[in-house]
Design an enzyme around this catalytic site. Structure first.
Site, mmCIF file in Angstrom:
data_model
loop_
_atom_site.group_PDB
_atom_site.id
_atom_site.type_symbol
_atom_site.label_atom_id
_atom_site.label_comp_id
_atom_site.label_asym_id
_atom_site.label_seq_id
_atom_site.Cartn_x
_atom_site.Cartn_y
_atom_site.Cartn_z
ATOM 1 N N LYS A 51 0.836 -1.186 0.000
ATOM 2 C CA LYS A 51 0.000 0.000 0.000
ATOM 3 C C LYS A 51 0.873 1.237 0.000
ATOM 4 O O LYS A 51 2.013 1.129 0.470
ATOM 5 C CB LYS A 51 -0.982 0.008 1.175
ATOM 6 C CG LYS A 51 -0.397 -0.285 2.555
ATOM 7 C CD LYS A 51 0.803 0.450 3.079
ATOM 8 C CE LYS A 51 0.733 1.946 3.228
ATOM 9 N NZ LYS A 51 2.020 2.555 3.689
ATOM 10 N N TYR A 106 -4.289 4.146 6.473
ATOM 11 C CA TYR A 106 -4.772 3.109 7.407
ATOM 12 C C TYR A 106 -6.101 3.522 8.041
ATOM 13 O O TYR A 106 -6.984 2.681 8.227
ATOM 14 C CB TYR A 106 -3.734 2.840 8.507
ATOM 15 C CG TYR A 106 -2.551 2.051 8.009
ATOM 16 C CD1 TYR A 106 -2.568 0.660 8.022
ATOM 17 C CD2 TYR A 106 -1.429 2.676 7.495
ATOM 18 C CE1 TYR A 106 -1.494 -0.075 7.558
ATOM 19 C CE2 TYR A 106 -0.350 1.951 7.028
ATOM 20 C CZ TYR A 106 -0.386 0.579 7.054
ATOM 21 O OH TYR A 106 0.675 -0.146 6.572
HETATM 22 P P1 NAD Z 1 12.419 1.927 2.036
HETATM 23 O O1 NAD Z 1 12.836 3.243 1.527
HETATM 24 O O2 NAD Z 1 12.969 1.456 3.308
HETATM 25 O O3 NAD Z 1 12.736 0.810 0.936
HETATM 26 C C1 NAD Z 1 12.457 1.004 -0.404
HETATM 27 C C2 NAD Z 1 13.461 0.219 -1.206
HETATM 28 O O4 NAD Z 1 13.122 0.364 -2.568
HETATM 29 C C3 NAD Z 1 14.889 0.750 -1.101
HETATM 30 O O5 NAD Z 1 15.615 0.182 -0.056
HETATM 31 C C4 NAD Z 1 15.460 0.338 -2.414
HETATM 32 O O6 NAD Z 1 15.948 -0.969 -2.239
HETATM 33 C C5 NAD Z 1 14.299 0.256 -3.351
HETATM 34 N N1 NAD Z 1 14.296 1.322 -4.383
HETATM 35 C C6 NAD Z 1 14.301 1.095 -5.697
HETATM 36 N N2 NAD Z 1 14.267 2.250 -6.387
HETATM 37 C C7 NAD Z 1 14.246 3.221 -5.478
HETATM 38 C C8 NAD Z 1 14.197 4.634 -5.582
HETATM 39 N N3 NAD Z 1 14.138 5.248 -6.767
HETATM 40 N N4 NAD Z 1 14.207 5.333 -4.449
HETATM 41 C C9 NAD Z 1 14.234 4.731 -3.248
HETATM 42 N N5 NAD Z 1 14.266 3.385 -3.082
HETATM 43 C C10 NAD Z 1 14.268 2.641 -4.210
HETATM 44 O O7 NAD Z 1 10.823 1.928 2.062
HETATM 45 P P2 NAD Z 1 9.871 0.944 2.872
HETATM 46 O O8 NAD Z 1 9.532 1.568 4.152
HETATM 47 O O9 NAD Z 1 10.411 -0.410 2.851
HETATM 48 O O10 NAD Z 1 8.530 1.048 1.969
HETATM 49 C C11 NAD Z 1 8.405 0.335 0.755
HETATM 50 C C12 NAD Z 1 6.914 0.199 0.416
HETATM 51 O O11 NAD Z 1 6.276 -0.547 1.445
HETATM 52 C C13 NAD Z 1 6.159 1.518 0.334
HETATM 53 O O12 NAD Z 1 5.197 1.440 -0.667
HETATM 54 C C14 NAD Z 1 5.475 1.647 1.683
HETATM 55 O O13 NAD Z 1 4.279 2.392 1.638
HETATM 56 C C15 NAD Z 1 5.207 0.207 2.007
HETATM 57 N N6 NAD Z 1 5.184 -0.051 3.462
HETATM 58 C C16 NAD Z 1 4.165 -0.775 3.971
HETATM 59 C C17 NAD Z 1 4.132 -1.076 5.306
HETATM 60 C C18 NAD Z 1 3.037 -1.948 5.866
HETATM 61 O O14 NAD Z 1 2.902 -2.022 7.066
HETATM 62 N N7 NAD Z 1 2.274 -2.620 5.029
HETATM 63 C C19 NAD Z 1 5.117 -0.588 6.157
HETATM 64 C C20 NAD Z 1 6.163 0.137 5.615
HETATM 65 C C21 NAD Z 1 6.192 0.410 4.250
#
Ligand code: NAD
Length: 470
Positions: free
Chosen positions: A215, A300
């Protein structure tokens, strides 16, 4: 010969040896155990003859030699009666010992053997993947990680080693489409910045894989529609990872509200707030995140309210604000506060903030009571309190439910949809509906007036069949 493992519902719980004295050899045969001669020697295995449950063999003269040379008493090995169904989905039932004064234990897990589990490719090795998803596979029963996609060869190499992923199953964004040639991968789990969800979902479906997408589904309803169309065209399943819809406390509140247990719901107050600090992170860049607090965490409040009520809002009214002095909020909103009006007359008051201490709760007020869930949207730590009048007394109860790993539950549910060819519960259409409502929220804030949405009378209009979660 009697085997403890062959007991079933129809058979009496009393094993054949209960109620009679048995010699040691006979007892060991009945228990199906092989006992080292030196260990068990001298044991007189006895069974009680009180006509109730079998007794355990009590050590009498049996000993073993400790490293110090001391002779220590030993207990002869024994398998208490257990029901062991052959069906892999049916749990083993162990001999009970607790009274019903205490909460029942959860059934014993029923993991599929590794080669029967659905294989996942995780795309993006960021916080969610490394901190939650990969560890959660350890609690999964139907899902296993088999491939990784990342732009960082160092991360790929290290994480693949940690989780036993084969080097040939590590992909870059450039050769992502080659996943189509990998039969070990059935699901692609998109865990990328929001702006990348649409492209990697569409390419993943074209590679012939089912898609679990984080999401918010995407950054616009046009992107959401394109994702739905691509998965339909490829005849692949698409599920949006709304973990709260599979979380036991939130499911319990929904069930109570749907049954009007304390009368009809009337008003919802919901908050999801946290703080952030890095203006360079994609969450603060509009082109990548789509917005600020609203699509990331405010979603949420929006999705869970719709899920609990089973209704769709007909009107929204909103404010957004960003401190002009704060570099974090140059592109995305700091705070968003909005109201939603539902066809039944329920009003929901929601807020999300990116610049305050953690606050993640809701209260659902009904005609004759309320439900308040603290840490409602957190990964764990939910605390449910309910209140209602009972004559001259107000009853306030703390409801404690056995916690589950939300990510493991969600992934295993999607795997089950694939193994049993079922439509997922949190569909692409569910994600699209949230996106439409978020667009209306931003429009209302921009224009300074309420925005109407099409009236939808069908209950749970965008969800698949109700999941039966274990
Ligand atoms: P994050 O920034 O920690 O990780 C994103 C990853 O995407 C990076 O580590 C990298 O590996 C990759 N990436 C590839 N291209 C990129 C770019 N152009 N810029 C930045 N990163 C790039 O983010 P996250 O917190 O892991 O979130 C990722 C997704 O998961 C989002 O859509 C977020 O909304 C979702 N999320 C959901 C929950 C949940 O509880 N369901 C919790 C956190 C995040």
């Amino acid at each position: 010969m009697f085997s403890l493992n062959e007991m079933n519902d129809q058979q009496p719980q009393k094993p054949a040896f209960a109620g009679s004295l048995m010699n040691r050899k006979g007892f060991l045969q009945a228990a199906g155990q092989v006992v080292a001669v030196g260990v068990a020697s001298g044991v007189a295995a006895s069974c009680q003859s009180n006509g109730q449950a079998p007794s355990y063999p009590v050590p009498t003269a049996s000993t073993y030699k400790a490293p110090s040379g001391q002779q220590m008493a030993t207990s002869p090995p024994f398998s208490p009666p257990a029901k062991v169904p052959t069906d892999v989905e049916a749990p083993i039932e162990l001999e009970a010992w607790k009274s019903d004064a205490d909460r029942k234990s959860a059934p014993t897990p029923t993991p599929l053997p590794p080669d029967g589990r659905v294989g996942y490719a995780l795309v993006g090795l960021g916080h969610l993947t490394l901190e939650e998803l990969l560890p959660a596979f350890g609690s999964c029963k139907k899902s296993k990680p088999v491939a990784l996609v990342s732009g960082s060869p160092e991360k790929l190499q290290k994480v693949a080693k940690q989780y036993g992923i084969k080097p040939e199953n590590c992909y870059s964004y450039e050769n992502y489409d080659k996943l189509k040639d990998n039969p070990e991968v059935q699901v692609i789990y998109i865990v990328l910045p929001n702006s990348m969800h649409a492209e990697y979902t569409i390419r993943g479906a074209q590679a012939g894989k089912h898609i679990l997408c984080e999401k918010p589904m995407a950054n616009s309803s046009a992107e959401c529609q394109a994702m739905i169309d691509a998965c339909k065209k490829a005849n692949r399943k698409l599920m949006i990872a709304y973990r709260i819809q599979y979380e036991p406390y939130n499911r319990y509140v929904r069930e109570q509200i749907q049954k009007n247990e304390f009368g009809k719901p009337k008003f919802v107050d919901a908050y999801n707030c946290q703080s952030s600090a890095n203006p360079k992170h994609w969450r603060h860049i509009k082109a990548l995140a789509g917005g600020g607090a609203l699509p990331d965490i405010g979603l949420y409040c929006l999705n869970t309210t719709r899920f609990i009520l089973g209704e769709e809002p007909t009107e929204v009214s909103a404010y957004v604000y960003s401190d002009p002095e704060n570099p974090l909020f140059k592109e995305v909103e700091e705070v968003c506060s909005w109201q939603m009006k539902f066809p039944s007359g329920v009003i929901a008051n929601c807020a999300t903030h990116y610049n305050v201490h953690d606050s993640r709760q809701y209260r659902i007020m009904t005609e004759r009571g309320w439900y308040e869930l603290a840490n409602a949207y957190a990964y764990n730590g939910q605390k449910l309190m309910t209140s209602r009048a009972d004559g001259a007394i107000v009853r306030q109860e703390n409801v404690s439910i056995m916690p589950k790993d939300q990510f493991a539950t969600e992934m295993d549910y999607f795997s089950e949809c694939i193994l049993e060819n079922k439509e997922p519960y949190s569909t692409g259409e569910e994600g699209l509906q949230d996106q439409r409502i978020m667009e209306a929220i931003y429009q209302s804030a921009r224009e300074g007036k309420p925005v109407k949405l099409p009236r939808i009378d069908k209950k749970d209009a965008f969800r698949g069949p109700e999941p039966q979660l274990q």
